[in-house]
Motif scaffolding. Structure first.
Motif, short mmCIF file in Angstrom:
data_model
loop_
_atom_site.label_atom_id
_atom_site.label_comp_id
_atom_site.label_asym_id
_atom_site.label_seq_id
_atom_site.Cartn_x
_atom_site.Cartn_y
_atom_site.Cartn_z
N GLY A 14 39.58 48.52 46.82
CA GLY A 14 40.83 48.05 46.22
C GLY A 14 40.97 46.55 46.20
N GLN A 26 40.78 42.73 44.84
CA GLN A 26 41.04 42.11 43.55
C GLN A 26 39.92 41.16 43.22
OE1 GLN A 26 44.86 40.32 43.70
NE2 GLN A 26 45.92 42.22 44.14
N TRP A 32 37.17 37.05 46.34
CA TRP A 32 36.12 38.00 45.96
C TRP A 32 34.94 37.25 45.36
CZ3 TRP A 32 33.58 39.10 41.43
CH2 TRP A 32 32.71 40.19 41.49
N LEU A 43 31.00 44.44 42.49
CA LEU A 43 32.07 45.04 41.69
C LEU A 43 32.41 46.44 42.17
CD1 LEU A 43 31.01 43.89 38.11
CD2 LEU A 43 33.05 43.18 39.36
N GLY A 44 31.37 47.21 42.50
CA GLY A 44 31.59 48.58 42.99
C GLY A 44 32.36 48.59 44.29
N HIS A 45 32.01 47.68 45.20
CA HIS A 45 32.72 47.62 46.48
C HIS A 45 34.14 47.12 46.30
CE1 HIS A 45 28.75 48.25 48.27
NE2 HIS A 45 29.45 48.75 49.27
N ALA A 46 34.36 46.20 45.37
CA ALA A 46 35.73 45.75 45.09
C ALA A 46 36.57 46.91 44.57
CB ALA A 46 35.71 44.61 44.08
N PHE A 47 35.96 47.74 43.76
CA PHE A 47 36.67 48.90 43.22
C PHE A 47 36.98 49.91 44.33
CE2 PHE A 47 36.55 53.18 41.31
CZ PHE A 47 37.63 53.06 40.44
N ILE A 48 35.99 50.20 45.18
CA ILE A 48 36.17 51.18 46.26
C ILE A 48 37.26 50.74 47.24
CG2 ILE A 48 35.13 52.13 48.36
CD1 ILE A 48 32.55 52.34 46.97
#
Length: 191
Positions: free
Chosen positions: A148, A150, A155, A141-146
Motif C-alpha cells: 500500500g 505510495q 518510494w 512497483l509490486g511491493h509498493a502495490f502489496i
C-alpha cells in the motif's frame, strides 16, 4: 528416462536454492555491514550489492519457466529467516512478486520464456543487465502495490537504492560466472 529427468530437476532446485540462500547470507552477513559502515545514512534495507537478484535473473535465463519453481524454496527459506529471526513484517507473497517481476522482465527482454544455453551468457550479459533493471523496477512497483505504499519521493529513493543494489549484484555475479567459465575452458584445454 523419467527418473533421470526427475533427478535433474531435483538437482536444479537444490543448486538454485543453495545459490540463493548462500548469496543472501553473504549479502546480509558481509555486504550489508560494510555498506552500513560507509553509507550509514542509507536505510538498513538497501544493499548496494544485492547478489540474490543475480540468482533470480540467471536462473530464469538458464532454466526458463521452470526457474519459477526452482526459486521458490530459496525465497521461502530467506523469508522465514527474515520473519522469524529478524522480525520482518514482509509477507511471504513478496517472494512471488520478486520471482514474477524477474520472470516477466527476462521474457520481455528476450521475447521468450524458454531457457537459454550457458554458452550464450557471454554474448547476452548486457541484455541480462537490462532485464535485471526492469525486474528491479517491477519488483519495487509490486511491493509498493502489496504494502500500500505510495509512489512518492520516499518510494523513488527506496526503489533507486534497490535498483542500484540489484543491478550491481547481478553484474558482479555475471562477471564472476564469465570469469569462472573462461578459467574452466582454459584449464580444461590444458588437461
Amino acid at each position: 528416462m523419467r527418473s533421470v529427468s526427475l533427478k535433474a530437476e531435483i538437482e536444479a532446485v537444490f543448486v538454485v536454492t543453495l545459490a540463493y540462500v548462500t548469496l543472501f547470507a553473504v549479502t546480509f552477513l558481509f555486504v550489508m555491514p560494510v555498506r552500513g559502515t560507509y553509507f550509514h545514512w542509507l536505510p538498513m534495507n538497501i544493499s548496494l550489492l544485492f547478489l540474490p537478484h543475480g540468482v533470480r535473473l540467471l536462473s530464469i535465463y538458464l532454466f526458463g519457466w521452470k526457474a519459477l519453481f526452482y526459486l521458490l524454496p530459496g525465497h521461502i527459506i530467506t523469508w522465514a529467516y527474515q520473519s522469524f529471526m529478524l522480525g520482518s513484517e514482509q509477507d511471504v507473497f513478496s517472494a512471488v512478486v520478486s520471482i514474477a517481476a524477474s520472470f516477466f522482465a527476462v521474457c520481455l527482454v528476450f521475447r521468450t520464456w524458454t531457457r537459454h544455453s550457458e554458452s550464450e551468457l557471454r554474448s547476452h550479459w548486457q541484455l541480462i543487465l537490462i532485464a535485471g533493471a526492469l525486474a528491479s523496477i517491477g519488483n519495487g512497483l509490486g511491493h509498493a502495490f502489496i504494502y500500500g505504499g505510495q509512489l512518492d519521493v520516499a518510494w523513488l529513493t527506496l526503489a533507486g537504492g534497490y535498483l542500484i543494489g540489484d543491478v550491481t549484484g547481478l553484474f558482479a555475479l555475471l562477471m564472476a560466472l564469465i570469469f569462472v567459465s573462461r578459467w574452466y575452458r582454459i584449464w580444461s584445454n590444458k588437461v
